[in-house]
Design an enzyme around this catalytic site. Structure first.
Site, short mmCIF file in Angstrom:
data_model
loop_
_atom_site.label_atom_id
_atom_site.label_comp_id
_atom_site.label_asym_id
_atom_site.label_seq_id
_atom_site.Cartn_x
_atom_site.Cartn_y
_atom_site.Cartn_z
N MET A 73 0.83 -1.21 0.00
CA MET A 73 0.00 0.00 0.00
C MET A 73 0.87 1.26 0.00
O MET A 73 0.47 2.29 -0.55
CB MET A 73 -0.90 0.04 1.25
CG MET A 73 -1.71 -1.23 1.52
SD MET A 73 -2.81 -1.69 0.19
CE MET A 73 -4.05 -0.44 0.32
N CYS A 130 7.47 -1.28 8.53
CA CYS A 130 6.78 -1.37 7.24
C CYS A 130 7.73 -1.93 6.19
O CYS A 130 8.80 -1.38 5.97
CB CYS A 130 6.23 -0.03 6.81
SG CYS A 130 5.20 -0.23 5.37
N LYS A 165 5.96 -2.23 17.10
CA LYS A 165 5.62 -3.32 16.18
C LYS A 165 6.82 -3.65 15.31
O LYS A 165 7.35 -2.79 14.60
CB LYS A 165 4.43 -2.92 15.33
CG LYS A 165 3.97 -4.03 14.38
CD LYS A 165 2.66 -3.69 13.74
CE LYS A 165 2.22 -4.75 12.76
NZ LYS A 165 0.98 -4.36 12.07
N GLY A 265 -5.81 -9.17 11.01
CA GLY A 265 -5.87 -8.30 9.83
C GLY A 265 -6.56 -8.96 8.65
O GLY A 265 -7.75 -8.76 8.40
C1 LIG Z 1 -3.95 -4.08 3.40
C2 LIG Z 1 -3.01 -4.07 4.56
C3 LIG Z 1 -2.57 -2.84 5.06
C4 LIG Z 1 -1.68 -2.81 6.15
N1 LIG Z 1 -1.28 -1.61 6.66
C5 LIG Z 1 -0.49 -1.58 7.77
C6 LIG Z 1 -0.15 -0.35 8.39
O1 LIG Z 1 -0.58 0.74 7.97
N2 LIG Z 1 0.66 -0.40 9.49
C7 LIG Z 1 1.13 -1.57 10.02
O2 LIG Z 1 1.83 -1.56 11.04
N3 LIG Z 1 0.79 -2.76 9.45
C8 LIG Z 1 0.01 -2.77 8.35
N4 LIG Z 1 -0.36 -3.99 7.81
C9 LIG Z 1 0.13 -5.23 8.44
C10 LIG Z 1 -0.90 -5.77 9.44
O3 LIG Z 1 -1.13 -4.85 10.47
C11 LIG Z 1 -0.43 -7.10 10.04
O4 LIG Z 1 0.80 -6.90 10.71
C12 LIG Z 1 -0.23 -8.17 8.98
O5 LIG Z 1 -1.22 -8.09 7.97
C13 LIG Z 1 -0.25 -9.59 9.58
O6 LIG Z 1 -1.47 -9.87 10.18
P1 LIG Z 1 -2.63 -10.74 9.43
O7 LIG Z 1 -1.97 -11.97 8.89
O8 LIG Z 1 -3.65 -10.99 10.47
O9 LIG Z 1 -3.14 -9.86 8.32
C14 LIG Z 1 -1.23 -4.02 6.72
C15 LIG Z 1 -1.69 -5.25 6.21
C16 LIG Z 1 -2.56 -5.29 5.15
C17 LIG Z 1 -3.04 -6.62 4.64
#
Ligand SMILES: Cc1cc2nc3c(=O)[nH]c(=O)nc-3n(C[C@H](O)[C@H](O)[C@H](O)COP(=O)(O)O)c2cc1C
Length: 305
Positions: A73, A130, A165, A265
């Site tokens: 993103m 990130c 994080k 997420g």
């Molecule tokens: C579409 C999308 C946008 C994300 N944006 C952020 C963000 O802005 N900041 C962040 O720390 N992590 C971001 N992440 C990572 C998630 O917070 C999380 O760490 C990661 O997706 C793993 O968790 P999950 O497997 O439950 O999705 C994003 C993930 C996705 C899929």
């Protein structure tokens, strides 16, 4: 009446249950975040907010792959100042808010933390991880010294607990976690996404405009569990597990590895906010069936020999 409690305490922040949305998923508006809370989450986490509005990367920014999703993103967000009113509105609605944030320099991290802290958030989540390397951020979070320095700078101004994080894209995540703890972190969130890519064989090109992106969803879970496991052996502060939680079993695995709560997420994108209620109810039954009274009774149990 059952004496069972799902409430958890993370560095002084008391939540009604151990679930939150992961940053970036439904975190971009007040009403969406309120839906996360109404869906059953213990608190909500905002999209990562920076010092100024950002558009993020060009499309395509998201592609489904086996076992998960790749996203690049590029940290699109309306900026911390814009979010002050959103945070105040959510607080007025009785929603506990964790603000995820980032900066390009230590000063920016500190300024954004100050703005969000003053807005009345319940906790800050410092995005040290990130993977869509936004150029000016460099490789923050890949080095324990800069992790310690940025955490310490934020702690100087924060009026709330600070969660740091971390990225799994490092050789030794426990060393980075130790840096965050030395900097004064109140908790560690582990982890962010794993860098990956996908290729379109007809176009013979990478699918994502950014070429690489962050892998999330079930394929990330074993890696994230290992991160929590290693961090739990290294630091004394609470851990929030994140990566591939789709159901209550996944959540319980994280708790057993040493997490005090979990963030969800990709499963929210795929299944809706109802996933929180389902995970929480599953944890409740697991505690009940196995004779535990509180979530903290099972935190780290898999480490016991
Ligand atoms: C579409 C999308 C946008 C994300 N944006 C952020 C963000 O802005 N900041 C962040 O720390 N992590 C971001 N992440 C990572 C998630 O917070 C999380 O760490 C990661 O997706 C793993 O968790 P999950 O497997 O439950 O999705 C994003 C993930 C996705 C899929």
């Amino acid at each position: 009446m059952s004496q069972l409690s799902l409430a958890v305490d993370i560095a002084g922040l008391r939540l009604r249950n151990p679930t939150m949305n992961a940053a970036g998923v439904l975190g971009i508006s007040g009403p969406l975040l309120k839906r996360v809370y109404e869906g059953g989450a213990g608190a909500v986490v905002t999209k990562s907010l920076g010092p100024v509005p950002r558009e993020g990367h060009h499309n395509p920014t998201l592609v489904t792959v086996e076992g998960g999703v790749l996203n690049a993103m590029g940290l699109p967000n309306p900026g911390a100042d814009y979010f002050v009113d959103v945070i105040r509105w959510l607080k007025g609605e009785g929603v506990p808010v964790v603000a995820s944030f980032f900066g390009a320099t230590i000063e920016e991290f500190r300024d954004v933390a100050c703005t969000l802290s003053d807005a009345g958030v319940d906790a800050l989540e410092l995005n040290c991880s990130c993977p869509n390397v936004v150029e000016e951020m460099g490789m923050l979070g890949a080095d324990c010294l800069n992790t310690e320095a940025v955490t310490a700078a934020v702690k100087e101004v924060a009026k709330t607990p600070v969660f740091v994080k971390l990225s799994p894209n490092v050789t030794d995540i426990s060393e980075i976690a130790r840096g965050a703890e030395r900097g004064g972190a109140d908790a560690i969130t582990a982890c962010n996404t794993l860098i990956g890519m996908a290729v379109d064989v007809d176009m013979r090109r990478p699918i994502l405009a950014n070429t690489t992106g962050g892998l999330s969803g079930p394929a990330l879970k074993p890696v994230a569990l290992r991160c929590v496991w290693e961090i739990a052996k290294t630091v004394d502060i609470p851990i929030i597990g994140c990566g591939g939680v789709t159901n209550w079993r996944d959540a319980v695995e994280f708790l057993l590895c040493g997490a005090s709560a979990v963030e969800i997420g990709t499963a929210v994108m795929e299944r809706g906010v109802e996933v929180f209620g389902m995970v929480v109810e599953g944890i409740r039954s697991y505690l009940e069936v196995n004779g535990f009274k509180e979530v903290k009774d099972i935190v780290g149990l898999a480490h016991e020999t």
